[in-house]
Design a protein around this motif. Structure first.
Motif, PDB file in Angstrom:
ATOM      1  N   VAL A  48       0.811  -1.226   0.000  1.00 22.43           N
ATOM      2  CA  VAL A  48       0.000   0.000   0.000  1.00 22.43           C
ATOM      3  C   VAL A  48       0.838   1.268   0.000  1.00 22.43           C
ATOM      4  CG1 VAL A  48      -1.989  -1.075   1.102  1.00 22.43           C
ATOM      5  CG2 VAL A  48      -0.234   0.005   2.518  1.00 22.43           C
ATOM      6  N   ILE A  49       2.124   1.186   0.382  1.00 21.50           N
ATOM      7  CA  ILE A  49       2.891   2.428   0.393  1.00 21.50           C
ATOM      8  C   ILE A  49       3.147   2.899  -1.037  1.00 21.50           C
ATOM      9  CG2 ILE A  49       4.102   2.179   2.598  1.00 21.50           C
ATOM     10  CD1 ILE A  49       6.438   1.111   0.820  1.00 21.50           C
ATOM     11  N   PRO A  50       3.213   4.222  -1.219  1.00 22.58           N
ATOM     12  CA  PRO A  50       3.335   4.762  -2.583  1.00 22.58           C
ATOM     13  C   PRO A  50       4.762   4.687  -3.103  1.00 22.58           C
ATOM     14  CG  PRO A  50       3.218   6.541  -1.008  1.00 22.58           C
ATOM     15  CD  PRO A  50       3.101   5.276  -0.224  1.00 22.58           C
ATOM     16  N   ILE A  51       5.378   3.509  -2.999  1.00 20.84           N
ATOM     17  CA  ILE A  51       6.696   3.321  -3.611  1.00 20.84           C
ATOM     18  C   ILE A  51       6.546   2.220  -4.643  1.00 20.84           C
ATOM     19  CG2 ILE A  51       9.049   2.500  -3.272  1.00 20.84           C
ATOM     20  CD1 ILE A  51       8.996   3.702  -0.518  1.00 20.84           C
ATOM     21  N   ASP A  52       6.887   2.506  -5.879  1.00 23.28           N
ATOM     22  CA  ASP A  52       6.825   1.463  -6.897  1.00 23.28           C
ATOM     23  C   ASP A  52       8.162   0.736  -6.903  1.00 23.28           C
ATOM     24  OD1 ASP A  52       6.762  -0.106  -9.107  1.00 23.28           O
ATOM     25  OD2 ASP A  52       5.583   1.331 -10.298  1.00 23.28           O
ATOM     26  N   PRO A  53       8.169  -0.547  -6.531  1.00 25.72           N
ATOM     27  CA  PRO A  53       9.449  -1.258  -6.436  1.00 25.72           C
ATOM     28  C   PRO A  53      10.179  -1.309  -7.782  1.00 25.72           C
ATOM     29  CG  PRO A  53       7.585  -2.725  -5.943  1.00 25.72           C
ATOM     30  CD  PRO A  53       7.027  -1.369  -6.127  1.00 25.72           C
ATOM     31  N   VAL A  54       9.426  -1.318  -8.862  1.00 22.54           N
ATOM     32  CA  VAL A  54      10.075  -1.361 -10.177  1.00 22.54           C
ATOM     33  C   VAL A  54      10.835  -0.063 -10.424  1.00 22.54           C
ATOM     34  CG1 VAL A  54       9.689  -1.626 -12.631  1.00 22.54           C
ATOM     35  CG2 VAL A  54       8.258  -2.874 -11.005  1.00 22.54           C
ATOM     36  N   LEU A  55      10.182   1.054 -10.130  1.00 24.37           N
ATOM     37  CA  LEU A  55      10.843   2.345 -10.320  1.00 24.37           C
ATOM     38  C   LEU A  55      12.051   2.485  -9.402  1.00 24.37           C
ATOM     39  CD1 LEU A  55       7.961   4.920 -10.843  1.00 24.37           C
ATOM     40  CD2 LEU A  55       9.401   3.747 -12.523  1.00 24.37           C
ATOM     41  N   ALA A  56      11.919   1.914  -8.186  1.00 31.55           N
ATOM     42  CA  ALA A  56      13.024   2.004  -7.243  1.00 31.55           C
ATOM     43  C   ALA A  56      14.258   1.310  -7.797  1.00 31.55           C
ATOM     44  CB  ALA A  56      12.621   1.390  -5.891  1.00 31.55           C
ATOM     45  N   VAL A  57      14.037   0.227  -8.573  1.00 31.66           N
ATOM     46  CA  VAL A  57      15.170  -0.498  -9.138  1.00 31.66           C
ATOM     47  C   VAL A  57      15.686   0.195 -10.391  1.00 31.66           C
ATOM     48  CG1 VAL A  57      15.913  -2.677 -10.165  1.00 31.66           C
ATOM     49  CG2 VAL A  57      14.324  -2.688  -8.223  1.00 31.66           C
ATOM     50  N   LEU A  58      14.770   0.612 -11.267  1.00 29.43           N
ATOM     51  CA  LEU A  58      15.171   1.063 -12.599  1.00 29.43           C
ATOM     52  C   LEU A  58      15.402   2.563 -12.691  1.00 29.43           C
ATOM     53  CD1 LEU A  58      12.724  -1.079 -14.744  1.00 29.43           C
ATOM     54  CD2 LEU A  58      15.144  -1.501 -14.351  1.00 29.43           C
ATOM     55  N   GLY A  59      14.829   3.290 -11.741  1.00 30.19           N
ATOM     56  CA  GLY A  59      14.866   4.743 -11.894  1.00 30.19           C
ATOM     57  C   GLY A  59      13.700   5.163 -12.782  1.00 30.19           C
ATOM     58  N   ASP A  60      13.391   6.481 -12.820  1.00 31.45           N
ATOM     59  CA  ASP A  60      12.159   6.885 -13.507  1.00 31.45           C
ATOM     60  C   ASP A  60      12.355   7.192 -14.986  1.00 31.45           C
ATOM     61  OD1 ASP A  60      13.679   9.020 -13.066  1.00 31.45           O
ATOM     62  OD2 ASP A  60      12.174  10.223 -11.989  1.00 31.45           O
ATOM     63  N   ARG A  61      13.523   6.885 -15.525  1.00 28.52           N
ATOM     64  CA  ARG A  61      13.720   7.192 -16.953  1.00 28.52           C
ATOM     65  C   ARG A  61      13.738   5.945 -17.816  1.00 28.52           C
ATOM     66  NH1 ARG A  61      18.059  12.052 -16.984  1.00 28.52           N
ATOM     67  NH2 ARG A  61      16.995  13.356 -15.456  1.00 28.52           N
ATOM     68  N   ALA A  62      13.474   4.786 -17.225  1.00 25.47           N
ATOM     69  CA  ALA A  62      13.528   3.549 -17.986  1.00 25.47           C
ATOM     70  C   ALA A  62      12.387   3.512 -19.000  1.00 25.47           C
ATOM     71  CB  ALA A  62      13.430   2.358 -17.053  1.00 25.47           C
ATOM     72  N   PRO A  63      12.633   2.886 -20.178  1.00 20.81           N
ATOM     73  CA  PRO A  63      11.562   2.760 -21.174  1.00 20.81           C
ATOM     74  C   PRO A  63      10.425   1.871 -20.651  1.00 20.81           C
ATOM     75  CG  PRO A  63      13.695   1.991 -22.026  1.00 20.81           C
ATOM     76  CD  PRO A  63      13.902   2.300 -20.606  1.00 20.81           C
ATOM     77  N   THR A  64       9.222   2.100 -21.138  1.00 21.87           N
ATOM     78  CA  THR A  64       8.040   1.383 -20.659  1.00 21.87           C
ATOM     79  C   THR A  64       8.188  -0.123 -20.824  1.00 21.87           C
ATOM     80  OG1 THR A  64       6.944   3.233 -21.756  1.00 21.87           O
ATOM     81  CG2 THR A  64       5.543   1.617 -20.639  1.00 21.87           C
ATOM     82  N   ALA A  65       8.788  -0.539 -21.924  1.00 22.26           N
ATOM     83  CA  ALA A  65       8.919  -1.983 -22.171  1.00 22.26           C
ATOM     84  C   ALA A  65       9.759  -2.637 -21.088  1.00 22.26           C
ATOM     85  CB  ALA A  65       9.569  -2.213 -23.543  1.00 22.26           C
ATOM     86  N   VAL A  66      10.832  -1.963 -20.717  1.00 21.95           N
ATOM     87  CA  VAL A  66      11.714  -2.511 -19.678  1.00 21.95           C
ATOM     88  C   VAL A  66      10.972  -2.575 -18.342  1.00 21.95           C
ATOM     89  CG1 VAL A  66      13.880  -2.185 -18.438  1.00 21.95           C
ATOM     90  CG2 VAL A  66      13.724  -1.598 -20.869  1.00 21.95           C
ATOM     91  N   VAL A  67      10.217  -1.491 -18.064  1.00 20.51           N
ATOM     92  CA  VAL A  67       9.446  -1.453 -16.816  1.00 20.51           C
ATOM     93  C   VAL A  67       8.486  -2.644 -16.759  1.00 20.51           C
ATOM     94  CG1 VAL A  67       7.678  -0.180 -15.540  1.00 20.51           C
ATOM     95  CG2 VAL A  67       9.637   1.030 -16.520  1.00 20.51           C
ATOM     96  N   GLU A  68       7.777  -2.871 -17.902  1.00 19.18           N
ATOM     97  CA  GLU A  68       6.807  -3.953 -17.937  1.00 19.18           C
ATOM     98  C   GLU A  68       7.489  -5.300 -17.724  1.00 19.18           C
ATOM     99  OE1 GLU A  68       3.565  -4.154 -17.824  1.00 19.18           O
ATOM    100  OE2 GLU A  68       3.756  -1.987 -17.526  1.00 19.18           O
ATOM    101  N   ARG A  69       8.659  -5.490 -18.371  1.00 20.42           N
ATOM    102  CA  ARG A  69       9.368  -6.764 -18.275  1.00 20.42           C
ATOM    103  C   ARG A  69       9.840  -6.989 -16.829  1.00 20.42           C
ATOM    104  NH1 ARG A  69      14.081  -6.451 -21.648  1.00 20.42           N
ATOM    105  NH2 ARG A  69      15.266  -6.339 -19.700  1.00 20.42           N
ATOM    106  N   THR A  70      10.394  -5.946 -16.244  1.00 22.18           N
ATOM    107  CA  THR A  70      10.872  -6.084 -14.874  1.00 22.18           C
ATOM    108  C   THR A  70       9.712  -6.378 -13.926  1.00 22.18           C
ATOM    109  OG1 THR A  70      12.437  -4.358 -15.452  1.00 22.18           O
ATOM    110  CG2 THR A  70      12.347  -5.014 -13.150  1.00 22.18           C
ATOM    111  N   ARG A  71       8.577  -5.712 -14.167  1.00 20.53           N
ATOM    112  CA  ARG A  71       7.408  -5.945 -13.333  1.00 20.53           C
ATOM    113  C   ARG A  71       7.028  -7.430 -13.371  1.00 20.53           C
ATOM    114  NH1 ARG A  71       4.090  -2.367 -11.162  1.00 20.53           N
ATOM    115  NH2 ARG A  71       4.819  -0.670 -12.462  1.00 20.53           N
ATOM    116  N   ARG A  72       7.075  -8.026 -14.578  1.00 21.60           N
ATOM    117  CA  ARG A  72       6.753  -9.454 -14.695  1.00 21.60           C
ATOM    118  C   ARG A  72       7.811 -10.299 -13.998  1.00 21.60           C
ATOM    119  NH1 ARG A  72       4.968  -8.398 -19.674  1.00 21.60           N
ATOM    120  NH2 ARG A  72       6.921  -8.949 -20.697  1.00 21.60           N
ATOM    121  N   GLU A  73       9.064  -9.919 -14.196  1.00 19.45           N
ATOM    122  CA  GLU A  73      10.158 -10.691 -13.581  1.00 19.45           C
ATOM    123  C   GLU A  73      10.043 -10.689 -12.055  1.00 19.45           C
ATOM    124  OE1 GLU A  73      13.722  -8.974 -14.980  1.00 19.45           O
ATOM    125  OE2 GLU A  73      13.669 -10.011 -16.923  1.00 19.45           O
TER     126      GLU A  73
END
Lengths: 355, 277
Positions: A48-73
């Motif tokens: 519930v906390i407003p931290i996106d773990p994917v963004l925390a790993v990748l930073g906020d400039r990663a391309p959407t495709a990478v974000v989606e892939r990491t989210r699945r991983e």
């Protein structure tokens, strides 16, 4: 002894064994339930906390495709209940993921920092109990006297003075001015390369390896923060001991003990304190557990590489794996201490023995 | 009859912020190896009298007496150490409720042994033997088992017998029993009283039996002292109780229901300020 007596004795023995087993079973059930509750709470906090773990790993400039892939991983696209299942499974096997900040597995980090906290808290509690209990007893016995006032003032100061301020003052006086203790750290730099910790408790490790120069150095580093924490638990322990003792000293069995002609020493330490010890176990255990989770300020002031400092740093860097892992470990130790104090309670008070 | 205890003008006062409370106001009596009952209502000073003789009044209490002597020993002049040596050894006391007067976390056997070892140098094994014998003397059937039990594991009657054993083991000459049966079931009361009676008689002890129950006391004791508001209002032989003079004693006797007569409404106890003067 007749055969019947023997059978009766055997019957009593096995009944007792059953009672003990059922008590242990109940204990384990409580421990498991509490632990699952702890996991559930930490899991949902993590969601519930407003931290996106994917963004925390990748930073906020990663391309959407990478974000989606990491989210699945990371398994974040799975249903919540399945995520929880995986979470519990990995937590039970000691896998809390990788720390974003240190890039180590969280468990490896905790194994490094937690013994530092544990060593400090244990020494602090020992100091607090060994001095606090007798002080409290003395204050209760000499109620209203000069000694009582002194003990109460010591307790009041311990309650109300901020720990970091007292820590800094201690450093100014005992390190900078008098040079009685060593600078804030666990060891001198010299020993960092010659000393290999085994358990992570430096005092214990040094003693086991016979490296007494290391032991002395570790002692010079730990004694000030430990004395500080000890003072704070002393404030609490002495006050509680005093009030428990005052309560016991008004009981009728104390009058009976006097009527038997026992010495005051025996009445106070053998009867009153023996009874007061029962609730004291809980008080000391709680103060110990409190030091394990709450010594962030002390660890900061004394550059103590403990779990409080670790969690605080992780929190500031949105390193959720580390925060949750640390929380779970502290929570587990909390549960263990509580169960242990319950067990001790049963040993000390025959009225609570397994029935 | 030789005098075991000599009390003259005993006073116990408690200074408080609102003035001095006089719990005991000039009590005098003598006691030989006999059974003396002290009767009175709550707050009449009967328990305080017992505690003052034991030296067990709380620290803020002030005890004074023209004479307070036990077997020729001046208790008022005795040091705390000397008085402690007497307590449990030569003067003992039974308290009201074994639920509270036995240490809950110590086994009954150890509590009995403790009294003995406070006054005599005996080996552990001998102390245990004597404690077991004492438990048997208070008619506990399975002493070896009860020895290892804790107070919460025994009934009230059994607990009070253990209390008697604990207080008698060092062989005192004077026993002060402060409402020893008031907390017990009526059916058990008589058993405990019989045991106490028998042991006191066998050992030739003096007994001060403090109670609020005048009939119980008169059936059990040789002599009765009636206390009211910290004073002795009447001192009388138990056998002559029906010739009592003082209206308060008569009131105490009269306020009981009787099984053979309809006593409705029961007379209420009269309390006149001039009795307290």
């Amino acid at each position: 002894m007749s055969v019947a007596d023997n059978q009766a004795a055997a019957g009593r023995g096995s009944a007792q064994a059953v009672a003990v087993l059922s008590a242990i079973g109940r204990f384990l059930a409580i421990a498991v339930t509490t632990y699952l509750g702890l996991l559930a709470v930490t899991f949902f906090i993590g969601r519930v906390i407003p931290i996106d773990p994917v963004l925390a790993v990748l930073g906020d400039r990663a391309p959407t495709a990478v974000v989606e892939r990491t989210r699945r991983e990371m398994g974040l696209d799975l249903p919540l209940i399945e995520q929880f299942y995986i979470y519990v499974k990995s937590a039970l096997s000691g896998d809390f993921g990788t720390s974003v900040l240190t890039t180590n597995p969280v468990m490896a980090d905790i194994r490094r920092v937690f013994p530092a906290t544990l060593e400090l808290a244990t020494l602090g509690t020992i100091i607090g109990a060994v001095i606090g209990v007798p002080l409290g007893v003395l204050a209760a016995v000499k109620r209203g006297s000069f000694i009582d006032q002194i003990v109460r003032i010591i307790g009041l100061i311990g309650y109300s003075v901020p720990i970091f301020w007292l820590g800094l003052l201690g450093l100014v006086l005992f390190y900078a001015k008098l040079q009685w203790v060593a600078f804030p750290a666990r060891l001198d730099v010299v020993y960092e390369y010659t000393f290999t910790p085994i358990t992570g408790f430096y005092l214990l490790d040094a003693a086991m390896q016979g490296q007494w120069d290391v032991f002395y150095d570790a002692f010079r580093h730990i004694i000030l923060p430990a004395a500080l924490l000890g003072y704070f638990s002393l404030a609490y322990i002495s006050r509680m001991t005093r009030s428990f003792m005052l309560n016991e000293l008004t009981q009728e069995y104390i009058v009976a003990a006097r009527a038997k002609g026992l010495s005051e020493t025996r009445i106070i330490w053998g009867h009153a304190l023996r009874n007061a010890a029962v609730p004291m176990v809980t008080v000391i255990a709680l103060s110990y557990a409190g030091l394990l989770e709450g010594s962030v300020l002390t660890e900061t002031v004394f550059s103590w590489p403990g779990i409080g400092l670790y969690i605080t740093n992780s929190l500031q860097n949105a390193d959720m794996n580390a925060v949750l892992g640390g929380t779970i470990v502290i929570g587990s130790v909390f549960i263990a201490i509580n169960l242990f104090s319950d067990l001790l309670y049963r040993v000390l008070d025959p009225r609570t023995k397994a029935r | 009859m030789s005098t075991l205890l000599d009390v003259e003008d005993l006073r116990v006062t408690y200074p408080t912020r609102t003035g001095v409370i006089e719990a005991v106001r000039g009590v005098s009596f003598q006691l030989g190896r006999e059974r003396l009952g002290i009767v009175g209502e709550s707050g009449s000073g009967k328990s305080q009298t017992g505690r003052a003789i034991m030296g067990l009044t709380p620290p803020q209490a002030q005890v004074s007496a023209k004479k307070l002597a036990f077997d020729g020993i001046d208790l008022m002049a005795a040091s705390p150490r000397e008085r402690r040596a007497l307590r449990g050894n030569r003067i003992a006391m039974i308290l009201q409720d074994p639920k509270y007067s036995l240490d809950p976390v110590m086994s009954i056997g150890r509590q009995i042994v403790e009294t003995l070892r406070a006054h005599e140098r005996v080996s552990k094994a001998e102390a245990r033997e004597r404690a077991l014998a004492m438990l048997e003397a208070v008619q506990i059937r399975d002493p070896a088992r009860v020895f290892d039990l804790h107070p919460h594991e025994v009934s009230g009657g059994m607990g009070q017998r253990a209390m008697i054993a604990m207080m008698l083991i060092a062989g005192p000459e004077l026993m002060i029993a402060d409402e020893p049966t008031s907390a017990l079931d009526v059916t058990v009361q008589l058993d405990v009283l019989k045991i106490l009676d028998k042991l006191v008689a066998e050992r030739g002890m003096g007994l001060i039996f403090i109670s609020h129950d005048l009939r119980l006391v008169s059936s059990f004791c040789d002599r009765v002292i009636v206390m009211y508001a910290g004073k002795v209002v009447e001192q009388i032989k138990a056998s002559e109780l029906r010739n009592a003079q003082h209206p308060y004693t008569l009131g105490l006797l009269d306020c009981m229901p009787r099984i053979d007569a309809d006593r409705h409404p029961l007379p209420v106890l009269d309390r006149k300020p001039e009795w307290a003067a």
